[in-house]
Design an enzyme around this catalytic site. Structure first.
Site, PDB file in Angstrom:
ATOM      1  N   LYS A 274       0.974  -1.350   0.036  1.00 52.42           N
ATOM      2  CA  LYS A 274      -0.159  -0.054   0.067  1.00 52.42           C
ATOM      3  C   LYS A 274       0.819   1.272  -0.008  1.00 52.42           C
ATOM      4  O   LYS A 274       2.047   1.428   0.325  1.00 52.42           O
ATOM      5  CB  LYS A 274      -0.890  -0.084   1.217  1.00 52.42           C
ATOM      6  CG  LYS A 274      -1.908  -1.024   1.189  1.00 52.42           C
ATOM      7  CD  LYS A 274      -2.935  -0.840   2.503  1.00 52.42           C
ATOM      8  CE  LYS A 274      -3.858  -1.649   2.602  1.00 52.42           C
ATOM      9  NZ  LYS A 274      -5.170  -1.643   1.487  1.00 52.42           N
ATOM     10  N   ARG A 348     -10.607 -11.437   1.928  1.00 54.87           N
ATOM     11  CA  ARG A 348     -11.496 -12.121   1.344  1.00 54.87           C
ATOM     12  C   ARG A 348     -10.967 -13.835   1.381  1.00 54.87           C
ATOM     13  O   ARG A 348     -11.548 -14.926   1.555  1.00 54.87           O
ATOM     14  CB  ARG A 348     -11.652 -12.232  -0.124  1.00 54.87           C
ATOM     15  CG  ARG A 348     -10.663 -11.779  -0.988  1.00 54.87           C
ATOM     16  CD  ARG A 348     -10.803 -11.112  -2.089  1.00 54.87           C
ATOM     17  NE  ARG A 348     -10.845  -9.873  -2.114  1.00 54.87           N
ATOM     18  CZ  ARG A 348     -11.110  -8.648  -2.987  1.00 54.87           C
ATOM     19  NH1 ARG A 348     -11.378  -9.260  -4.134  1.00 54.87           N
ATOM     20  NH2 ARG A 348     -11.128  -7.567  -2.694  1.00 54.87           N
TER      21      ARG A 348
END
Ligand code: BES
Ligand code: ZN
Ligand code: ZN
Length: 497
Positions: A274, A348
């Site tokens: 990120k 996920r």
């Protein structure tokens, strides 16, 4: 030494002595009621004079004014609170009003306030919810601030409400607030203090004494069980992953309702790293797990009659030579293989294994997962609404009602086979990201849908926007919010309690 920040709330006919602020409710007609009249007489008409002359105070709901009182009144100040029209009042509004009162009292420097409810035509329940809102807003995270021994409290320490009948309505609300505080505390902890093993230990410490069964699955057992997706996410960190299963058996029989939480104690993005700007906020990437634990605590404290099971997938998405990479292929607990195309779509993967495990072992009749899953949900709904994906209209209706009851806002988003299909892999069963940036929250939900068996009713709450806020809300001070605890406590108690 840590600062004592607790707010002691008491319901009694008369306030404890020593209150510095008198909180008076004023209706639209700006008439004073009994205690207001008394103070007004003592101060030779000071308050009624203020009400007459001060045009900016109308008595409308939400109008709040602090007025410094002459010493003869026995108080340093009065807070005038507009109540507006009686019919405007819901319990959520009472909570928001309580939160605002708390914030204004603290800004004014009050240490001990007395809320006078004489003559106010509001139910005992209204005042319980008002106090609840004040309590929720009073939360502070100051454990890492050093303080001197004789530091005087700079916060409201005592709040008296002159409605004895509100106490019995307040008790269960206080329990929910306690659970919300616990959830917020975990979200606000940094990842060097709260990593998977430590989080798991805190869950056990909080829940076991309340009668919740807690089972911690360590990484060895996870590997043996075949939780390859969750293991893949956690393998780059010096802090190994955990799965924690929590069971509350409120009525002994029947399939449980299941709650699943994403618990990434820090999300660097991994190899698909990120940007530096704002990365510190990724300590909140375990907000879903915190909400599930908070929910279990609230249900246990309130001796819920429901059968509930919770599971949280705890891992750190770190960056190291051992970290999983884009192109890695993971075999999930369900047996489905997943190609990792972006290591930042890690939540996920952890959820996939948690969802499959809970279905296989506990056969729930309904599943709700909470996850700070996508930045895209912030683009769509900001910090105000939680994106909700549901495969069942009745479940959605129940969640929507709980949302109205608690003020934790939900907005329904689409689950559709087109998103589910988009997650099909080329050389594997699935891939972990969609084809582009568009509809990122929907493709994430589509991925999770591959792990829901049969016709099980399921809802996915993307709380990336609501688990963490950067400015104060009426009942939520900035930073970790504990979003989901209030909502799901109401949902469980109304539908399964
Ligand atoms: N934890 C993030 C999502 C997030 C973003 C939470 C902002 C809170 C605030 C999640 O793991 C993530 O990085 N998602 C990616 C998915 C993408 C790679 C498909 C995202 O949203 O960019
Ligand atoms: Zn990520
Ligand atoms: Zn994440």
């Amino acid at each position: 030494m840590t600062l004592n920040t607790t707010l002691e709330i008491k319901f009694a006919g008369k306030p404890r002595t020593g209150a510095d602020t008198a909180v008076l409710f004023i209706q639209l007609e700006k008439k004073l009621e009994s205690v207001g009249k008394e103070l007004d007489a003592k101060t030779k008409g000071f308050i009624s004079d203020y009400l007459k002359k001060e045009k900016s105070f109308t008595g409308k709901a939400g109008d709040l004014k602090i007025v410094t009182l002459p010493a003869v009144s026995g108080y340093r100040r009065a807070m005038l609170v507009g109540l507006g029209k009686a019919e405007d009042q819901t319990l959520v509004k009472a909570e928001n009003l309580g939160g605002k009162i708390l914030a204004v009292l603290e800004a004014a420097g009050s240490i001990h306030a007395a809320i006078f409810a004489e003559g106010v035509k509001k139910s005992d329940e209204f005042f319980a919810h008002l106090a609840y809102g004040a309590n929720l807003r009073a939360y502070k995270f100051l454990k890492y601030k050093s303080v001197k021994k004789d530091d005087a409290p700079k916060h409201l320490a005592k709040l008296d409400v002159t409605v004895p009948g509100a106490a019995k309505f307040y008790k269960p609300l206080e329990n929910i607030a306690d659970a919300v505080y616990f959830a917020r505390d975990q979200v606000n902890e940094p990842p060097n203090m709260l990593y998977p093993d430590e989080f798991a230990k805190r869950i056990a410490k909080k829940l076991k004494p309340l009668g919740v069964q807690v089972e911690i699955i360590d990484e060895k057992k996870m590997a043996k069980l075949g939780m390859g997706a969750a293991i893949g996410v956690g393998q780059g960190s010096m802090y190994p992953p955990r799965m924690v299963i929590m069971q509350w058996k409120g009525n002994g029989k029947g399939a449980p309702a299941a709650f699943v939480g994403k618990g990434i104690t820090f999300d660097t993005g991994g190899v698909s790293i990120k940007p530096a700007q704002g990365m510190e906020e990724m300590k909140m990437d375990m907000g879903g797990a915190a909400a599930v634990v908070g929910l279990m605590a609230a249900l246990a404290l309130n001796k819920s009659k429901a059968n509930v099971v919770g599971i949280v997938g705890l891992a750190e998405n770190a960056l190291s030579s051992r970290a999983y990479r884009p192109s890695d292929i993971l075999k999930s607990y369900s047996g489905k293989t997943i190609e990792v195309l972006n290591t930042d779509a890690e939540g996920r993967l952890v959820l996939a294994d948690a969802l499959s495990y809970i279905q296989k072992v506990h056969k729930p009749k309904v599943i709700v997962d909470l996850a700070t899953l996508t930045g895209a949900i912030l683009v769509a709904l900001g910090h105000e609404y939680c994106g909700t994906f549901a495969n069942d209209d009745k479940l959605w209706a129940q969640l929507e009602t709980a949302s109205k009851n608690t003020g934790e806002r939900l907005w329904r988003m689409p689950l559709d086979d087109v998103f589910k299909k988009e997650m099909t892999g080329t050389i594997t069963d699935l891939k972990n990201i969609g084809n582009g940036r568009n509809a990122g929250s929907c493709t994430a939900a589509g991925f999770l849908q591959h792990f829901i068996e049969g016709k099980t009713a399921w809802a996915h709450l993307d709380i990336a926007g609501t688990a963490w806020v950067k400015s104060d809300q009426p009942t939520v001070p900035k930073y970790g919010t504990g979003f989901g605890v209030r909502l799901l406590h109401d949902f469980v108690q109304k539908n399964y309690g």
